[in-house]
Design an enzyme around this catalytic site. Structure first.
Site, short mmCIF file in Angstrom:
data_model
loop_
_atom_site.label_atom_id
_atom_site.label_comp_id
_atom_site.label_asym_id
_atom_site.label_seq_id
_atom_site.Cartn_x
_atom_site.Cartn_y
_atom_site.Cartn_z
CG HIS A 7 -0.36 0.00 2.54
ND1 HIS A 7 -0.10 -1.17 3.21
CD2 HIS A 7 0.05 0.99 3.37
CE1 HIS A 7 0.45 -0.89 4.39
NE2 HIS A 7 0.56 0.42 4.50
CG HIS A 79 3.63 4.67 5.45
ND1 HIS A 79 2.71 5.21 6.31
CD2 HIS A 79 3.21 3.40 5.22
CE1 HIS A 79 1.79 4.30 6.60
NE2 HIS A 79 2.06 3.19 5.94
CD GLU A 128 3.41 -0.44 7.03
OE1 GLU A 128 2.88 0.40 6.28
OE2 GLU A 128 2.78 -1.14 7.84
#
Ligand code: CO
Length: 133
Positions: A7, A79, A128
Site C-alpha cells: 500500500h 509512507h 514500511e
C-alpha cells in the site's frame, strides 16, 4: 528483499471526507475505518486493482502522524509499504546495514508483522515492510 507494493499511505485531516472522495467521486472500494490503537492511527483501506491506499488519521494524543499533519494540514503522502517474505530476516539485514528500524516487528493494519525504517536513512521517504502471508 522486496516483493510487491502492499500500500501507499496518505495522511488526511478528515477520514470521512477522504473516504467519501475515493468512494463517491473516484468509484473505489473503501473499507470501514479501523482504529489501530498500538499505532496511534485510524485507517481506511481503498482497494485498487494492483494495490491499496491507506488513508490515515490521528488516533489519541500522541499519534505519530500528528506532527506530519501539523506541517501538511491538507494531508499528504505519508509512507510506502512493501511486502517481504521474512520480516525478522529483513530487519536483521537493515540493522546490519546501518538503517534505523523504528520498531520491533508488530502486527500492523492487516494483522501481519510490520516494521518502519527511519526516513532519514531512506532518502526522506518513510518505508514500511509487511510480512506477506
Ligand atoms: Co502502512
Amino acid at each position: 528483499m522486496l516483493n510487491r507494493v502492499n500500500h501507499v499511505a496518505i495522511a488526511v485531516p478528515d477520514l470521512a471526507v477522504a473516504a467519501a472522495f475515493y468512494r463517491d467521486v473516484l468509484g473505489a472500494e473503501v473499507s470501514e475505518p479501523v482504529d489501530l490503537i498500538d499505532h496511534g492511527v485510524t485507517s481506511i483501506f481503498v482497494q485498487i486493482s494492483n494495490m491499496k491506499l491507506e488513508l490515515l488519521a490521528p488516533l489519541g494524543e500522541n499519534s505519530p502522524i500528528s506532527g506530519y499533519l501539523a506541517k501538511n494540514p491538507a494531508g499528504g503522502l505519508h509512507h510506502l509499504c512493501f511486502e517481504v517474505k521474512d520480516i525478522q530476516g529483513s530487519t536483521a539485514v537493515l540493522e546490519a546495514s546501518g538503517v534505523r528500524v523504528l520498531n520491533q516487528p508488530k502486527p500492523g493494519a492487516h494483522g501481519r508483522p510490520i516494521i518502519f525504517m527511519h526516513p532519514k536513512d531512506t532518502f526522506g521517504c518513510l518505508l514500511e515492510l509487511e510480512e506477506a502471508s
